[in-house]
Design a protein around this motif. Structure first.
Motif, PDB file in Angstrom:
ATOM      1  N   GLY A  71       0.801  -1.236   0.000  1.00 36.10           N
ATOM      2  CA  GLY A  71       0.000   0.000   0.000  1.00 36.10           C
ATOM      3  C   GLY A  71       0.825   1.273   0.000  1.00 36.10           C
ATOM      4  O   GLY A  71       0.289   2.355   0.240  1.00 36.10           O
ATOM      5  N   GLY A  72       2.127   1.178  -0.280  1.00 38.23           N
ATOM      6  CA  GLY A  72       2.976   2.375  -0.366  1.00 38.23           C
ATOM      7  C   GLY A  72       2.931   3.180   0.925  1.00 38.23           C
ATOM      8  O   GLY A  72       2.973   2.618   2.031  1.00 38.23           O
ATOM      9  N   ALA A  73       2.821   4.500   0.804  1.00 31.66           N
ATOM     10  CA  ALA A  73       2.848   5.378   1.979  1.00 31.66           C
ATOM     11  C   ALA A  73       1.608   5.196   2.848  1.00 31.66           C
ATOM     12  O   ALA A  73       1.548   5.740   3.952  1.00 31.66           O
ATOM     13  N   TRP A  74       0.616   4.456   2.340  1.00 29.99           N
ATOM     14  CA  TRP A  74      -0.623   4.228   3.094  1.00 29.99           C
ATOM     15  C   TRP A  74      -0.653   2.831   3.719  1.00 29.99           C
ATOM     16  O   TRP A  74      -1.667   2.443   4.299  1.00 29.99           O
ATOM     17  N   ALA A  75       0.430   2.096   3.613  1.00 31.38           N
ATOM     18  CA  ALA A  75       0.462   0.717   4.121  1.00 31.38           C
ATOM     19  C   ALA A  75       0.192   0.678   5.626  1.00 31.38           C
ATOM     20  O   ALA A  75      -0.387  -0.272   6.140  1.00 31.38           O
ATOM     21  N   SER A  76       0.588   1.751   6.327  1.00 27.04           N
ATOM     22  CA  SER A  76       0.422   1.741   7.787  1.00 27.04           C
ATOM     23  C   SER A  76      -1.013   2.067   8.201  1.00 27.04           C
ATOM     24  O   SER A  76      -1.363   1.897   9.363  1.00 27.04           O
ATOM     25  N   GLU A  77      -1.865   2.505   7.255  1.00 30.73           N
ATOM     26  CA  GLU A  77      -3.284   2.690   7.619  1.00 30.73           C
ATOM     27  C   GLU A  77      -3.897   1.344   7.978  1.00 30.73           C
ATOM     28  O   GLU A  77      -4.779   1.260   8.828  1.00 30.73           O
ATOM     29  N   LEU A  78      -3.413   0.294   7.316  1.00 32.08           N
ATOM     30  CA  LEU A  78      -3.944  -1.046   7.590  1.00 32.08           C
ATOM     31  C   LEU A  78      -3.182  -1.728   8.725  1.00 32.08           C
ATOM     32  O   LEU A  78      -3.653  -2.703   9.291  1.00 32.08           O
ATOM     33  N   MET A  79      -1.988  -1.214   9.029  1.00 35.16           N
ATOM     34  CA  MET A  79      -1.134  -1.805  10.065  1.00 35.16           C
ATOM     35  C   MET A  79      -0.448  -0.677  10.832  1.00 35.16           C
ATOM     36  O   MET A  79       0.722  -0.374  10.575  1.00 35.16           O
ATOM     37  N   PRO A  80      -1.166  -0.030  11.767  1.00 43.57           N
ATOM     38  CA  PRO A  80      -0.599   1.136  12.454  1.00 43.57           C
ATOM     39  C   PRO A  80       0.688   0.812  13.215  1.00 43.57           C
ATOM     40  O   PRO A  80       1.460   1.711  13.548  1.00 43.57           O
ATOM     41  N   GLU A  81       0.937  -0.473  13.463  1.00 42.84           N
ATOM     42  CA  GLU A  81       2.137  -0.838  14.228  1.00 42.84           C
ATOM     43  C   GLU A  81       3.421  -0.719  13.412  1.00 42.84           C
ATOM     44  O   GLU A  81       4.509  -0.776  13.970  1.00 42.84           O
ATOM     45  N   ILE A  82       3.332  -0.541  12.086  1.00 39.12           N
ATOM     46  CA  ILE A  82       4.588  -0.391  11.326  1.00 39.12           C
ATOM     47  C   ILE A  82       4.986   1.079  11.262  1.00 39.12           C
ATOM     48  O   ILE A  82       4.153   1.962  11.104  1.00 39.12           O
ATOM     49  N   ASP A  83       6.287   1.294  11.403  1.00 38.50           N
ATOM     50  CA  ASP A  83       6.814   2.656  11.466  1.00 38.50           C
ATOM     51  C   ASP A  83       7.100   3.131  10.042  1.00 38.50           C
ATOM     52  O   ASP A  83       8.096   2.758   9.430  1.00 38.50           O
ATOM     53  N   LEU A  84       6.186   3.941   9.524  1.00 39.68           N
ATOM     54  CA  LEU A  84       6.292   4.420   8.151  1.00 39.68           C
ATOM     55  C   LEU A  84       5.879   5.884   8.148  1.00 39.68           C
ATOM     56  O   LEU A  84       4.831   6.223   8.693  1.00 39.68           O
TER      57      LEU A  84
END
Ligand code: FAD
Length: 375
Positions: A197-210
């Motif tokens: 999901g590119g720069a939005w990948a952390s919307e689905l996984m808030p635990e990743i630091d992006l």
């Protein structure tokens, strides 16, 4: 609610998702790709398309070199609209201090069998006559290239579809995990879910630091031959490495159309998609310090995009330790076009139990979980 079952569901149809889908389908897996927009509509449509080998870290070098060679192998079959041009990169040194960096890079690449050539001031001026006089020299990396990223992503997706991958556009994914993907009123089951999901990948996984790292670009009208290589100032590396302040660097790229792509800027904490005239002016002033005539050319369009930045500047590629049905393929920051093909290989290797051609450990997301335990 309808439910469909696949071996792999890829979330995100940017260049990384497309490359993963193509390679997974090539290895015989049943693949679906979901995107809330269209193919290549995220950072992929905003990027410059520089296929560049980097030397910031061994991990970055290994991934970018592997991928640069994959692009080169693929290039004979790329359709003309992908605009692949093996024009090489010139890392431009403004003074003797930067020439020392040219020599350091030269040695680094030579030790790793990447063809390179140190150019003196006169040769640089002959190869790129529109650069300002008085520059000290450059490092030529002839195997670097440029291409037009959205068309490259569309081509990879067409390859994936031809091998049986299904593409679902206009569908927003709201939840992933435990082999399930929820998108609108549809549910997809999969042995593995690739979060591309590119720069939005952390919307689905808030635990990743992006973090989103905004960039500005400008494209000019057609001036064939005005710029012949991808030109990057050596100070670009400082701009990339700056973790706090907004930064700009001279970074221009020729397009096959004769247009010139002028970049680039880097900003954290700037979430609006709008063009920031102050940072754009800074970026153009910087470009004109190297290529004064750029100010005379007519600009056609300016735009912005968001890179997905990880804290250690190495992408996340591999299984998420807290839910092994999820595989990450994100965090490529300013190198996702370059690294897409290698990422597709590494993801497919992980999902088919194949040994990768480069060591996978530096990219594994397990390092995030370790950091969280030690924080
Ligand atoms: C100004 C700028 C210049 C750059 N220049 C270069 C360069 O010269 N060379 C280089 O190698 N790289 C460059 N990059 C970086 C490169 O563009 C990115 O690394 C690359 O495009 C990332 O691709 P991606 O597929 O991971 O992400 P994206 O292209 O952003 O794709 C992610 C996709 O996921 C979809 N998505 C996200 N969340 C969901 C959801 N919940 N449901 C459904 N769909 C979802 C989005 O719609 C999007 O289509 C540049 C970037 C910028 C901004």
């Amino acid at each position: 609610m309808s439910r469909a079952t696949y071996d792999v569901v890829v979330v995100g149809a940017g260049i990384v998702g497309a490359a993963c889908a193509d390679e997974l389908a090539r290895r015989g897996l049943r693949v679906a790709v979901i995107d809330r927009d269209s193919v290549g509509s995220g950072a992929t449509s905003a990027g410059m398309g520089h296929i560049v080998v980097m030397s910031d870290s061994e991990a970055q070098f290994a991934l970018t070199r592997y991928s640069q060679l994959l692009w080169r192998d693929l290039s004979p079959e790329l359709p003309s609209e992908v605009e692949y041009q093996p024009c090489g990169t010139l890392w431009v040194a403004a003074d003797e201090e930067e020439m020392a960096e040219v020599r350091r890079k030269d040695l680094y690449y030579r030790q790793r069998s990447v063809p390179v050539e140190v150019l003196d001031a006169a040769t640089l001026a002959r190869l790129e006559p529109n650069l300002r006089p008085g520059l000290a020299g450059a490092l030529l990396v002839p195997e670097d290239a440029v291409l037009y990223p959205p068309c490259a992503a569309r081509y990879l997706m067409e390859l994936a579809k031809a091998k049986g991958a299904e593409l679902h556009l206009g569908l927003s994914v709201s939840r992933i995990g435990q082999g399930r993907v929820l998108a609108g009123n549809r549910e997809f089951s999969a042995g593995a879910i690739v979060n591309a999901g590119g720069a939005w990948a952390s919307e689905l996984m808030p635990e990743i630091d992006l973090r989103k790292r905004k960039g500005h670009l400008l494209i000019t009208d057609r001036y064939a031959g005005y710029v012949r290589h991808a030109l990057v100032e050596l100070g670009y590396l400082k701009s990339v490495q700056s973790l706090t302040s907004d930064s700009v660097a001279f970074n221009v790229q020729p397009r096959i159309t004769g247009q010139i792509l002028i970049g680039s800027s880097r900003q954290y904490g700037a979430e609006a998609t709008s063009v920031d005239s102050e940072i754009l002016s800074r970026m153009l002033r910087r470009a004109q310090q190297y290529m004064p005539g750029l100010g005379e050319l007519s600009a056609i369009r300016t735009w912005t995009g968001f890179r997905a930045a990880t804290p250690d500047r190495v992408p996340y590629i591999g299984p998420w330790p807290e839910d092994k049905t999820i595989v990450l393929a994100t965090g490529h920051e300013g190198l996702g076009i370059t690294a897409a093909l290698a990422t597709g290989q590494l993801v497919a290797d992980q999902l088919t139990g194949t040994k990768s051609r480069i060591p996978i450990e530096p990219y594994l997301p397990a390092r995030i979980a370790t950091e969280r335990i030690h924080a």
